[in-house]
Write a protein that holds these residues in place. Sequence first.
Motif, mmCIF file in Angstrom:
data_model
loop_
_atom_site.group_PDB
_atom_site.id
_atom_site.type_symbol
_atom_site.label_atom_id
_atom_site.label_comp_id
_atom_site.label_asym_id
_atom_site.label_seq_id
_atom_site.Cartn_x
_atom_site.Cartn_y
_atom_site.Cartn_z
ATOM 1 N N LYS A 64 0.853 -1.186 0.000
ATOM 2 C CA LYS A 64 0.000 0.000 0.000
ATOM 3 C C LYS A 64 0.892 1.240 0.000
ATOM 4 C CE LYS A 64 -3.840 -2.425 0.915
ATOM 5 N NZ LYS A 64 -3.359 -3.778 0.871
ATOM 6 N N LYS A 65 0.475 2.266 -0.730
ATOM 7 C CA LYS A 65 1.286 3.482 -0.838
ATOM 8 C C LYS A 65 0.731 4.637 -0.008
ATOM 9 C CE LYS A 65 2.977 2.132 -5.274
ATOM 10 N NZ LYS A 65 3.716 2.518 -6.415
ATOM 11 N N SER A 66 -0.400 4.418 0.673
ATOM 12 C CA SER A 66 -0.983 5.456 1.516
ATOM 13 C C SER A 66 -1.672 4.797 2.705
ATOM 14 C CB SER A 66 -1.981 6.300 0.723
ATOM 15 O OG SER A 66 -3.027 5.484 0.249
ATOM 16 N N GLY A 67 -2.070 5.623 3.677
ATOM 17 C CA GLY A 67 -2.745 5.103 4.862
ATOM 18 C C GLY A 67 -3.421 6.233 5.622
ATOM 19 N N PHE A 68 -4.382 5.885 6.455
ATOM 20 C CA PHE A 68 -5.084 6.855 7.287
ATOM 21 C C PHE A 68 -4.357 6.990 8.621
ATOM 22 C CE2 PHE A 68 -8.473 5.415 4.449
ATOM 23 C CZ PHE A 68 -8.981 6.636 4.031
ATOM 24 N N TYR A 69 -3.856 8.186 8.908
ATOM 25 C CA TYR A 69 -3.099 8.445 10.121
ATOM 26 C C TYR A 69 -4.020 8.971 11.221
ATOM 27 C CZ TYR A 69 1.494 8.120 7.878
ATOM 28 O OH TYR A 69 2.619 7.672 7.242
ATOM 29 N N HIS A 70 -3.785 8.492 12.448
ATOM 30 C CA HIS A 70 -4.516 8.958 13.627
ATOM 31 C C HIS A 70 -3.538 9.105 14.779
ATOM 32 C CE1 HIS A 70 -8.736 8.662 12.369
ATOM 33 N NE2 HIS A 70 -8.267 7.755 11.527
ATOM 34 N N LEU A 71 -3.837 10.037 15.683
ATOM 35 C CA LEU A 71 -3.003 10.260 16.856
ATOM 36 C C LEU A 71 -3.885 10.285 18.096
ATOM 37 C CD1 LEU A 71 -0.017 12.200 17.608
ATOM 38 C CD2 LEU A 71 -2.031 13.242 18.593
ATOM 39 N N PHE A 72 -3.470 9.558 19.126
ATOM 40 C CA PHE A 72 -4.108 9.600 20.442
ATOM 41 C C PHE A 72 -3.081 10.139 21.422
ATOM 42 C CE2 PHE A 72 -7.105 5.649 19.974
ATOM 43 C CZ PHE A 72 -7.958 6.389 19.178
ATOM 44 N N GLU A 73 -3.507 11.050 22.284
ATOM 45 C CA GLU A 73 -2.672 11.486 23.407
ATOM 46 C C GLU A 73 -3.478 11.227 24.670
ATOM 47 O OE1 GLU A 73 -0.559 15.495 25.144
ATOM 48 O OE2 GLU A 73 -1.154 15.468 23.034
ATOM 49 N N TYR A 74 -2.864 10.555 25.652
ATOM 50 C CA TYR A 74 -3.612 10.098 26.820
ATOM 51 C C TYR A 74 -2.669 9.842 27.987
ATOM 52 C CZ TYR A 74 -1.939 5.781 24.690
ATOM 53 O OH TYR A 74 -1.141 4.818 24.118
ATOM 54 N N THR A 75 -3.272 9.724 29.173
ATOM 55 C CA THR A 75 -2.537 9.282 30.358
ATOM 56 C C THR A 75 -3.127 7.941 30.771
ATOM 57 O OG1 THR A 75 -4.027 10.474 31.826
ATOM 58 C CG2 THR A 75 -2.017 11.613 31.179
ATOM 59 N N VAL A 76 -2.243 7.008 31.128
ATOM 60 C CA VAL A 76 -2.684 5.659 31.473
ATOM 61 C C VAL A 76 -1.565 4.980 32.275
ATOM 62 C CG1 VAL A 76 -1.793 4.514 29.406
ATOM 63 C CG2 VAL A 76 -3.825 3.615 30.486
ATOM 64 N N PRO A 77 -1.891 4.009 33.126
ATOM 65 C CA PRO A 77 -0.819 3.241 33.770
ATOM 66 C C PRO A 77 0.000 2.487 32.713
ATOM 67 C CG PRO A 77 -2.930 2.854 34.857
ATOM 68 C CD PRO A 77 -3.214 3.651 33.626
ATOM 69 N N GLY A 78 1.285 2.363 32.931
ATOM 70 C CA GLY A 78 2.186 1.767 31.956
ATOM 71 C C GLY A 78 1.866 0.336 31.582
ATOM 72 N N THR A 79 1.197 -0.406 32.458
ATOM 73 C CA THR A 79 0.907 -1.814 32.187
ATOM 74 C C THR A 79 -0.108 -1.992 31.056
ATOM 75 O OG1 THR A 79 -0.786 -1.771 33.906
ATOM 76 C CG2 THR A 79 1.408 -2.527 34.546
ATOM 77 N N VAL A 80 -0.892 -0.961 30.761
ATOM 78 C CA VAL A 80 -1.940 -1.057 29.735
ATOM 79 C C VAL A 80 -1.338 -1.017 28.327
ATOM 80 C CG1 VAL A 80 -3.999 0.096 28.808
ATOM 81 C CG2 VAL A 80 -3.634 -0.035 31.274
ATOM 82 N N ILE A 81 -0.175 -0.397 28.180
ATOM 83 C CA ILE A 81 0.433 -0.224 26.860
ATOM 84 C C ILE A 81 0.719 -1.565 26.193
ATOM 85 C CG2 ILE A 81 2.429 0.707 25.621
ATOM 86 C CD1 ILE A 81 0.413 2.815 26.608
ATOM 87 N N ASP A 82 1.216 -2.528 26.951
ATOM 88 C CA ASP A 82 1.503 -3.848 26.375
ATOM 89 C C ASP A 82 0.244 -4.485 25.790
ATOM 90 O OD1 ASP A 82 4.207 -3.810 26.896
ATOM 91 O OD2 ASP A 82 3.995 -4.787 28.850
#
Length: 112
Positions: free
Chosen positions: A55-73
């Motif tokens: 694919k040569k294109s894509g839909f970009y999205h950004l989230f900014e948030y606060t969360v405990p580090g264990t949720v990222i995994d």
Amino acid sequence: MNHYETVFILNPVLSEDQIKETVKKYEDFLVSNGAKMISKEDWGLKKLAYPIQNKKSGFYHLFEYTVPGTVIDSLEVEFRRDERFMRYLTVKLDKHAISWAERRRDKLKQKA
């Protein structure tokens, strides 16, 4: 609670409804795991620097948030399982990056 920013690229063959549904699903996932959403941005369809999954294109999205580090995994495991995602990047923001993000948000509000 740590401050994070996640940018992800969704497959360009998705319809507008499928994109909204996907973004909502992962926003709900974060909120249900104790995240506080600070901002969401839809950067739209952008050309990629190099092909990803032919694919040569894509839909970009950004989230900014606060969360405990264990949720990222668990969030990134969900991203890997979902074939609608082409790429993602999650970054923990330090105090300088947080102030820069605030200035960027303010600048975007003034444009609107």
